[in-house]
Design a protein around this motif. Structure first.
Motif, short mmCIF file in Angstrom:
data_model
loop_
_atom_site.label_atom_id
_atom_site.label_comp_id
_atom_site.label_asym_id
_atom_site.label_seq_id
_atom_site.Cartn_x
_atom_site.Cartn_y
_atom_site.Cartn_z
N VAL A 158 1.84 -4.95 -6.16
CA VAL A 158 1.09 -6.18 -5.93
C VAL A 158 -0.24 -5.80 -5.31
O VAL A 158 -0.29 -5.04 -4.33
N THR A 159 -1.31 -6.30 -5.91
CA THR A 159 -2.64 -6.13 -5.33
C THR A 159 -3.27 -7.50 -5.14
O THR A 159 -2.99 -8.44 -5.88
N VAL A 160 -4.10 -7.60 -4.11
CA VAL A 160 -4.85 -8.82 -3.86
C VAL A 160 -6.31 -8.41 -3.80
O VAL A 160 -6.69 -7.55 -3.00
N LYS A 161 -7.10 -8.98 -4.70
CA LYS A 161 -8.52 -8.63 -4.81
C LYS A 161 -8.70 -7.13 -4.98
O LYS A 161 -9.57 -6.51 -4.37
N PHE B 56 1.26 -7.24 -10.38
CA PHE B 56 0.83 -8.57 -10.02
C PHE B 56 -0.52 -8.42 -9.36
O PHE B 56 -0.62 -7.91 -8.23
N GLU B 57 -1.59 -8.81 -10.07
CA GLU B 57 -2.96 -8.70 -9.57
C GLU B 57 -3.41 -10.09 -9.17
O GLU B 57 -3.72 -10.92 -10.03
N GLU C 161 3.12 0.19 1.85
CA GLU C 161 1.67 0.36 2.10
C GLU C 161 0.84 0.47 0.81
O GLU C 161 -0.34 0.15 0.81
N GLN C 162 1.47 0.92 -0.28
CA GLN C 162 0.78 1.03 -1.57
C GLN C 162 0.98 -0.20 -2.43
O GLN C 162 0.59 -0.22 -3.60
N GLY C 163 1.60 -1.24 -1.88
CA GLY C 163 1.85 -2.47 -2.63
C GLY C 163 3.04 -2.37 -3.57
O GLY C 163 3.29 -3.27 -4.35
#
Length: 142
Positions: A36-39, A140-141, A69-71
């Motif tokens: 999962v990344t956000v922005k 999931f971006e 920590e790496q999503g």
């Protein structure tokens, strides 16, 4: 002596039947993991939940995982006897902040210290169909 052999035989047959039932049940689950990344940035401490979409009286078991920590997350079914992965089939996906560290299920409403997630991450409008072979490269971006 014959009674002991009979008891051992019955116990062995019961064990085989029980194990066969368990392995058949696990065929309904597939490995699921991803990031999962956000922005564009990996996000730790997010709970990723897969909620099966079922028809009628079909049993449904939810799965969830916590991002590191790496999503990265890996799903496991809920409950004491959790199975790695998620049920095969369609799911609603929800991603939310885990505010209370050390208590994965203790989620409180978002605060200013938590990352603001887009509405589609939290409202269940994200969906995925888990294939029989599973999927380990979900992204999931948000």
């Amino acid at each position: 002596m014959k009674l002991t052999q009979h008891f051992v035989t019955v116990a062995l047959v019961a064990s085989v039947v029980l194990l066969a039932g368990c392995s058949q049940e696990n065929n309904n689950f597939a490995p699921v993991s991803g990031t999962v990344t956000v922005k564009g940035k990996p996000q730790p401490n997010l709970i990723v939940s897969f909620l099966p979409v079922t028809q009628g009286e079909e049993a449904a078991i939810a799965s969830s995982g916590l991002t590191d920590e790496q999503g990265h997350f890996t799903l496991k079914t809920t409950g004491a006897d959790g199975v790695e992965g998620a049920m095969v089939g369609p799911h609603q996906v929800r991603i939310r902040n885990r505010i209370v560290l050390g208590a994965e299920d203790a989620v409180v409403p978002e605060r200013s210290s938590a990352i603001k997630l887009p509405r589609n991450a939290t409202d269940g409008s994200l969906s995925i169909d888990v294939p029989q072979e599973g999927v380990t490269t979900l992204k999931f971006e948000l």
